[in-house]
Design a protein around this motif. Structure first.
Motif, mmCIF file in Angstrom:
data_model
loop_
_atom_site.group_PDB
_atom_site.id
_atom_site.type_symbol
_atom_site.label_atom_id
_atom_site.label_comp_id
_atom_site.label_asym_id
_atom_site.label_seq_id
_atom_site.Cartn_x
_atom_site.Cartn_y
_atom_site.Cartn_z
ATOM 1 N N LYS A 115 0.833 -1.207 0.000
ATOM 2 C CA LYS A 115 0.000 0.000 0.000
ATOM 3 C C LYS A 115 0.864 1.252 0.000
ATOM 4 O O LYS A 115 0.578 2.209 -0.713
ATOM 5 C CB LYS A 115 -0.928 0.007 1.225
ATOM 6 C CG LYS A 115 -2.163 -0.816 1.066
ATOM 7 C CD LYS A 115 -3.077 -0.669 2.264
ATOM 8 C CE LYS A 115 -4.331 -1.483 2.071
ATOM 9 N NZ LYS A 115 -5.254 -1.379 3.203
ATOM 10 N N SER A 116 1.911 1.233 0.793
ATOM 11 C CA SER A 116 2.812 2.376 0.857
ATOM 12 C C SER A 116 3.459 2.627 -0.500
ATOM 13 O O SER A 116 3.520 3.765 -0.977
ATOM 14 C CB SER A 116 3.875 2.134 1.918
ATOM 15 O OG SER A 116 4.829 3.154 1.906
ATOM 16 N N THR A 117 3.912 1.563 -1.126
ATOM 17 C CA THR A 117 4.549 1.681 -2.447
ATOM 18 C C THR A 117 3.547 2.176 -3.481
ATOM 19 O O THR A 117 3.864 3.043 -4.302
ATOM 20 C CB THR A 117 5.150 0.328 -2.869
ATOM 21 O OG1 THR A 117 6.105 -0.066 -1.892
ATOM 22 C CG2 THR A 117 5.806 0.409 -4.227
ATOM 23 N N LEU A 118 2.328 1.622 -3.440
ATOM 24 C CA LEU A 118 1.312 2.049 -4.404
ATOM 25 C C LEU A 118 0.914 3.505 -4.190
ATOM 26 O O LEU A 118 0.698 4.245 -5.154
ATOM 27 C CB LEU A 118 0.077 1.150 -4.297
ATOM 28 C CG LEU A 118 0.233 -0.228 -4.916
ATOM 29 C CD1 LEU A 118 -0.987 -1.072 -4.613
ATOM 30 C CD2 LEU A 118 0.441 -0.129 -6.415
ATOM 31 N N THR A 119 0.823 3.907 -2.937
ATOM 32 C CA THR A 119 0.488 5.305 -2.648
ATOM 33 C C THR A 119 1.554 6.234 -3.226
ATOM 34 O O THR A 119 1.234 7.255 -3.851
ATOM 35 C CB THR A 119 0.348 5.515 -1.130
ATOM 36 O OG1 THR A 119 -0.677 4.654 -0.653
ATOM 37 C CG2 THR A 119 0.004 6.945 -0.799
#
Length: 181
Positions: free
Chosen positions: A112-116
């Protein structure tokens, strides 16, 4: 969109690596669980054979048929072993479930952090007139992540089904053991 193709390639590679790390972590946990179950089964089988051998020896040394039947009755507690087996199996399954959940949650949070960050980068570097392309990329990224979450959810559900089946089997064995006693 991306300031250069290397950014997109790097982001894609990072997402792929996260998926592979999650897959490897979950596979490793599953293999460890199978090893524990096989070990439990081997120990249980070994103990069963040893118990049968000991009972056979005691029965052969009995002075009369009644004494032999008493020995057989004393050793006729297979349900107790089944309950212990069920409890040990439940501990293994619970450990696998907890490790699966922890690994999945950690990797999902990282993804999620990477996608954000990826979506932020996409939206910050938009050239005028490229809004449709950005939406397509954002949708593709969101869909990929939703698929990732679905796989994790399905894995959790599968572990829960196994836990439920073990609980049912253990619940059925426990009353039978009490009745036998």
């Amino acid at each position: 969109m991306f300031t250069n193709p290397e950014q997109f390639a790097s982001a894609t590679k990072t997402l792929f690596e996260l998926q592979m790390m999650t897959f490897n972590a979950l596979t490793s946990k599953a293999v460890q669980g199978v090893e524990q179950v096989v070990s439990l089964n081997m120990t249980t089988a070994k103990n069963s054979v040893q118990g049968s051998m000991a009972m056979g020896k005691e029965m052969s040394q009995a002075k009369d048929p009644k004494a032999a039947m008493d020995v057989a009755a004393a050793h006729a507690k297979p349900m107790a072993g089944a309950v212990v087996y069920g409890e040990q199996l439940k501990v293994i399954i619970d450990d696998i479930h907890n490790e699966f959940t922890q690994a999945a949650d950690a990797h999902i949070a990282e993804a999620k952090s990477t996608l954000t960050a990826l979506i932020y980068d996409v939206t910050q570097n938009v050239k005028p007139g490229s809004e449709n392309a950005v939406e397509i990329i954002k949708t593709a990224i969101d869909n990929a992540f939703q698929g990732y979450e679905q796989v994790t959810k399905a894995t959790r559900q599968a572990v829960q089904v196994v836990e439920d089946q073990i609980a049912k089997a253990t619940a059925q064995v426990a009353p039978a053991e009490k009745n036998a006693a």
